[in-house]
Design a protein around this motif. Structure first.
Motif: not given
Length: 275
Positions: A82-89, A133-135, A169-175, A177-178
């Motif tokens: 799994x991946x809970x939080x992905x950060x594009x840094x 889901x996920x962040x 954010x609008x596209x993935x909210x139904x899944x 994903x925040x």
């Protein structure tokens, strides 16, 4: 699959070997979470890996290589499930006026700061969607809120990231994903000391001199403060679409918003006449 959102989260952080990425990696580990730290150079993570056996994976990755990004994400999910939080840094900064920027410099800004984040985003979405889901945290900048002289191409890359992420954010909210866009100001990250400076044009010498005097004594903040805010953001049940980091940057952003609203209002008649 149920996500763990309060403890033992699994983070995937790009640009994890320096600056905010490194500070976030340390903070997440201290909070009891696990981290996959991706970076072009993973040597700075060696000691941290040894200190946290089994909880930190250092992953060599150039985010501008789309195939490598997809392979790395697939490997990470196969290993950890799994991946809970992905950060594009991961990011770079270039300095120069718009006229001074070379094609090489301009492409480097966009390929790392925008396209690199896009490739990571595209790679993780199928996994986040499958697990329910996920962040996804997109590290922008105050330069994604307002443009500053000589950092126009850096801002261009961050504005592109913000526009893409707002739609995402609008596209993935139904899944479940925040998506959050984080807009930090100046932190002691090495971003400035490692940045590429474009060949100067004589016409802009007065501007460069004035900016050097203006920013010469500026002090950057400790990235540990940014890491703390990111942990709070990741733990929120209702994370914001945008989060500004830093008191001074908060004021700058508010002033920019007020200025835009005032300009729109003063030209309202012309705007409405265009119907």
């Amino acid at each position: 699959m149920t996500l763990t959102t309060t403890s033992d989260r699994l983070w995937f952080v790009t640009g994890a070997s320096s600056g905010i990425g490194l500070a976030l990696t340390r903070a997440a580990l201290a909070a009891g979470d696990r981290v996959i730290g991706a970076a072009r150079r993973i040597e700075p993570l060696t000691a941290l890996v040894a200190e946290h056996p089994g909880r930190l994976d250092a992953l060599p990755l150039d985010v501008t290589d789309r195939s490598a990004v997809f392979a790395a994400v697939d490997q990470a999910t196969q290993t950890h499930g799994r991946l809970d939080v992905v950060v594009n840094n991961a990011g770079i900064m270039g300095s120069g006026t718009v006229e001074e920027f070379t094609e090489t410099g301009a492409r480097a800004q966009l390929e790392t700061n925008f396209l690199g984040a896009l490739w990571v985003t595209q790679a993780v979405l199928p996994h986040l969607r499958r697990q329910g889901g996920g962040r996804l945290i997109q590290m922008s900048s105050i330069g994604g809120v307002i443009g500053f002289a000589t950092t126009g191409l850096y801002s261009a890359s961050k504005w592109a990231l913000e526009g893409m992420s707002e739609a995402l954010a609008q596209e993935v909210a139904p899944f479940g994903i925040k998506v959050s866009i984080v807009e930090p100001g100046g932190y002691t990250t090495g971003l400035y000391t490692s940045m590429r400076t474009e060949p100067a044009h004589p016409a802009y010498e007065p501007l460069h001199t004035a900016l050097a005097q203006m920013w010469g004594d500026a002090e950057d903040a400790d990235p540990a403060g940014a890491a703390k805010a990111l942990l709070t953001l990741a733990g929120s049940d209702d994370p914001p679409l945008r989060l500004i980091l830093g008191s001074a940057m908060y004021d700058v952003a508010q002033q920019a918003a007020d200025s835009r609203k005032a300009i729109w209002a003063s030209w309202e008649e012309a705007s409405r006449a265009a119907d």
